[in-house]
Scaffold this motif. Structure first.
Motif, mmCIF file in Angstrom:
data_model
loop_
_atom_site.group_PDB
_atom_site.id
_atom_site.type_symbol
_atom_site.label_atom_id
_atom_site.label_comp_id
_atom_site.label_asym_id
_atom_site.label_seq_id
_atom_site.Cartn_x
_atom_site.Cartn_y
_atom_site.Cartn_z
ATOM 1 N N UNK A 53 -33.322 6.840 -26.085
ATOM 2 C CA UNK A 53 -33.067 7.567 -24.838
ATOM 3 C C UNK A 53 -34.181 8.597 -24.660
ATOM 4 N N UNK A 54 -34.885 8.513 -23.527
ATOM 5 C CA UNK A 54 -36.031 9.393 -23.341
ATOM 6 C C UNK A 54 -36.170 9.779 -21.863
ATOM 7 N N UNK A 55 -37.051 10.726 -21.626
ATOM 8 C CA UNK A 55 -37.386 11.115 -20.253
ATOM 9 C C UNK A 55 -38.734 11.806 -20.280
ATOM 10 N N UNK A 56 -39.459 11.713 -19.188
ATOM 11 C CA UNK A 56 -40.799 12.313 -19.147
ATOM 12 C C UNK A 56 -40.752 13.831 -19.299
ATOM 13 N N UNK A 57 -39.620 14.444 -18.921
ATOM 14 C CA UNK A 57 -39.506 15.902 -19.053
ATOM 15 C C UNK A 57 -39.361 16.319 -20.515
ATOM 16 N N UNK A 58 -39.009 15.384 -21.390
ATOM 17 C CA UNK A 58 -38.911 15.666 -22.832
ATOM 18 C C UNK A 58 -40.143 15.075 -23.505
ATOM 19 N N UNK A 59 -41.129 15.918 -23.774
ATOM 20 C CA UNK A 59 -42.406 15.453 -24.307
ATOM 21 C C UNK A 59 -42.228 14.691 -25.612
ATOM 22 N N UNK A 60 -41.353 15.247 -26.482
ATOM 23 C CA UNK A 60 -41.159 14.595 -27.797
ATOM 24 C C UNK A 60 -40.612 13.183 -27.635
ATOM 25 N N UNK A 120 -44.698 0.115 -31.987
ATOM 26 C CA UNK A 120 -45.404 -0.426 -33.149
ATOM 27 C C UNK A 120 -44.438 -0.841 -34.244
ATOM 28 N N UNK A 121 -43.373 -0.043 -34.426
ATOM 29 C CA UNK A 121 -42.368 -0.363 -35.440
ATOM 30 C C UNK A 121 -41.643 -1.658 -35.094
ATOM 31 N N UNK A 122 -41.321 -1.820 -33.814
ATOM 32 C CA UNK A 122 -40.648 -3.052 -33.385
ATOM 33 C C UNK A 122 -41.528 -4.275 -33.639
ATOM 34 N N UNK A 123 -42.826 -4.129 -33.368
ATOM 35 C CA UNK A 123 -43.757 -5.233 -33.628
ATOM 36 C C UNK A 123 -43.845 -5.518 -35.121
ATOM 37 N N UNK A 124 -43.870 -4.452 -35.898
ATOM 38 C CA UNK A 124 -43.970 -4.596 -37.349
ATOM 39 C C UNK A 124 -42.762 -5.338 -37.915
ATOM 40 N N UNK A 125 -41.573 -5.041 -37.382
ATOM 41 C CA UNK A 125 -40.355 -5.706 -37.863
ATOM 42 C C UNK A 125 -40.219 -7.123 -37.302
ATOM 43 N N UNK A 126 -41.039 -7.465 -36.324
ATOM 44 C CA UNK A 126 -41.202 -8.854 -35.874
ATOM 45 C C UNK A 126 -39.884 -9.545 -35.538
ATOM 46 N N UNK A 127 -39.035 -8.842 -34.762
ATOM 47 C CA UNK A 127 -37.801 -9.482 -34.314
ATOM 48 C C UNK A 127 -36.572 -9.163 -35.124
ATOM 49 N N UNK A 128 -36.696 -8.343 -36.173
ATOM 50 C CA UNK A 128 -35.522 -7.963 -36.956
ATOM 51 C C UNK A 128 -34.605 -7.042 -36.158
ATOM 52 N N UNK A 129 -35.159 -6.364 -35.154
ATOM 53 C CA UNK A 129 -34.346 -5.603 -34.216
ATOM 54 C C UNK A 129 -35.031 -5.609 -32.852
ATOM 55 N N UNK A 130 -34.242 -5.320 -31.821
ATOM 56 C CA UNK A 130 -34.781 -5.182 -30.468
ATOM 57 C C UNK A 130 -34.860 -3.698 -30.127
ATOM 58 N N UNK A 131 -36.004 -3.263 -29.639
ATOM 59 C CA UNK A 131 -36.163 -1.887 -29.181
ATOM 60 C C UNK A 131 -35.857 -1.850 -27.684
ATOM 61 N N UNK A 132 -34.841 -1.053 -27.318
ATOM 62 C CA UNK A 132 -34.471 -0.907 -25.909
ATOM 63 C C UNK A 132 -34.781 0.519 -25.474
ATOM 64 N N UNK A 133 -35.647 0.668 -24.491
ATOM 65 C CA UNK A 133 -36.068 1.984 -24.007
ATOM 66 C C UNK A 133 -35.280 2.332 -22.737
ATOM 67 N N UNK A 134 -34.582 3.461 -22.780
ATOM 68 C CA UNK A 134 -33.809 3.890 -21.617
ATOM 69 C C UNK A 134 -34.383 5.186 -21.057
ATOM 70 N N UNK A 135 -34.958 5.091 -19.865
ATOM 71 C CA UNK A 135 -35.473 6.263 -19.168
ATOM 72 C C UNK A 135 -34.290 6.979 -18.502
ATOM 73 N N UNK A 136 -33.899 8.113 -19.082
ATOM 74 C CA UNK A 136 -32.677 8.790 -18.624
ATOM 75 C C UNK A 136 -32.829 9.401 -17.231
ATOM 76 N N UNK A 137 -34.041 9.650 -16.793
ATOM 77 C CA UNK A 137 -34.265 10.161 -15.434
ATOM 78 C C UNK A 137 -34.005 9.070 -14.407
ATOM 79 N N UNK A 138 -34.446 7.861 -14.724
ATOM 80 C CA UNK A 138 -34.294 6.752 -13.786
ATOM 81 C C UNK A 138 -32.927 6.087 -13.894
#
Length: 284
Positions: free
Chosen positions: A30-37, A47-65
């Motif tokens: 869970x992220x937003x552009x207003x939260x720099x971190x 990069x971690x998702x690529x490294x794990x090569x399908x062992x998990x799915x990374x889902x990015x949720x833009x909380x502003x949108x």
């Protein structure tokens, strides 16, 4: 970043993505552009998702949108990380985190990198890609490589890539409880090679060379026979015995035979590397 392991969550797909956690764990960031971190760590997560090569799915949720989805999850602070397995949140982290902390959380729930590599190697073996499988197996940690089933897989790959001496050494390390039908099949394959590799022609040449050790032509013929049955270490050792005293033996044909075998073995072969070094020490 285009990847089958990374998705952008939205109203249209978030239920489908969560249902996907029944098969593959889903890590929601869970992220937003207003939260720099929360924005800054996204490339590392990708990069971690690529490294794990399908062992998990990374889902990015833009909380502003996607405020409605964020509200459904009850997100109180950004960034927030949540790991879903079988449709349920099983772990999570709130507030700024290092990528190492996130990876530590994942290791509690996901296979290790070595376990993933082992599974990939076994897939390669089923596809007949034994050379690629062997590369992955050789990179495993020593604890995994000491397991009987992994030792058998390595022996299998060595046989399939015609590294018979190494295969024989590997088979001698198989624990008794793993000496099953799979093991016996590998031993039988090795025995068949040995029988083929000690043909009457080879035996006759060996006898003749023992009687006339100065006959360089005989040595070249025997080395060629050795090479044809993958006894390359013996072939190179035999040729080198003559070349180290006369690089132009048989008007250069002996050196050519030597180089042809090195070339056939390829750059990554340990035996070839040893004899290349010896040859270069004479040439330069």
């Amino acid at each position: 970043m285009q990847s089958p392991f990374i998705v952008e969550l939205n109203e249209q797909n978030f239920r489908q993505v969560l249902e996907g956690s029944m098969q593959t764990p889903v890590l929601i960031h869970f992220w937003a552009s207003m939260s720099q971190e929360s924005a800054d760590i996204i490339p590392q997560l990708q990069g971690l998702a690529q490294q794990y090569n399908g062992a998990f799915t990374l889902a990015l949720l833009n909380c502003e949108q996607e405020q409605a989805i964020a509200a459904q999850f009850g997100v109180q602070a950004l960034p927030t990380i949540a790991l879903f397995i079988n449709g349920q949140a099983v772990d999570g982290l709130g507030g700024p985190q290092t990528i190492e902390a996130i990876q530590t959380m994942l290791t509690k729930h996901l296979p290790s990198q070595d376990e993933l590599s082992l599974n990939k190697a076994l897939e390669f073996m089923q596809q007949g890609l034994h050379s690629q499988a062997l590369g992955l197996l050789n990179e495993l940690n020593e604890e995994l490589k000491s397991k009987g089933e992994v030792k058998l897989a390595i022996a299998d790959c060595l046989l399939e890539t015609q590294q018979f001496d190494q295969a024989e050494s590997q088979l001698q390390t198989i624990p008794l409880e793993y000496q099953d039908n799979y093991y016996k099949g590998l031993v039988a394959k090795l025995e068949l090679h040995k029988q083929a590799a000690d043909s009457p022609e080879i035996q006759a040449l060996e006898t003749a060379l023992k009687a006339s050790p100065q006959d360089v032509k005989l040595a070249a013929d025997l080395a060629l026979q050795y090479h044809q049955v993958n006894r390359d270490d013996e072939a190179l050792e035999l040729l080198w015995g003559y070349l180290k005293t006369d690089l132009n033996a048989l008007d250069g044909d002996l050196k050519k035979a030597f180089m042809d075998i090195l070339s056939a073995l390829g750059q990554g072969n340990a035996i070839a590397a040893k004899y290349r070094r010896q040859l270069y020490s004479l040439l330069y």
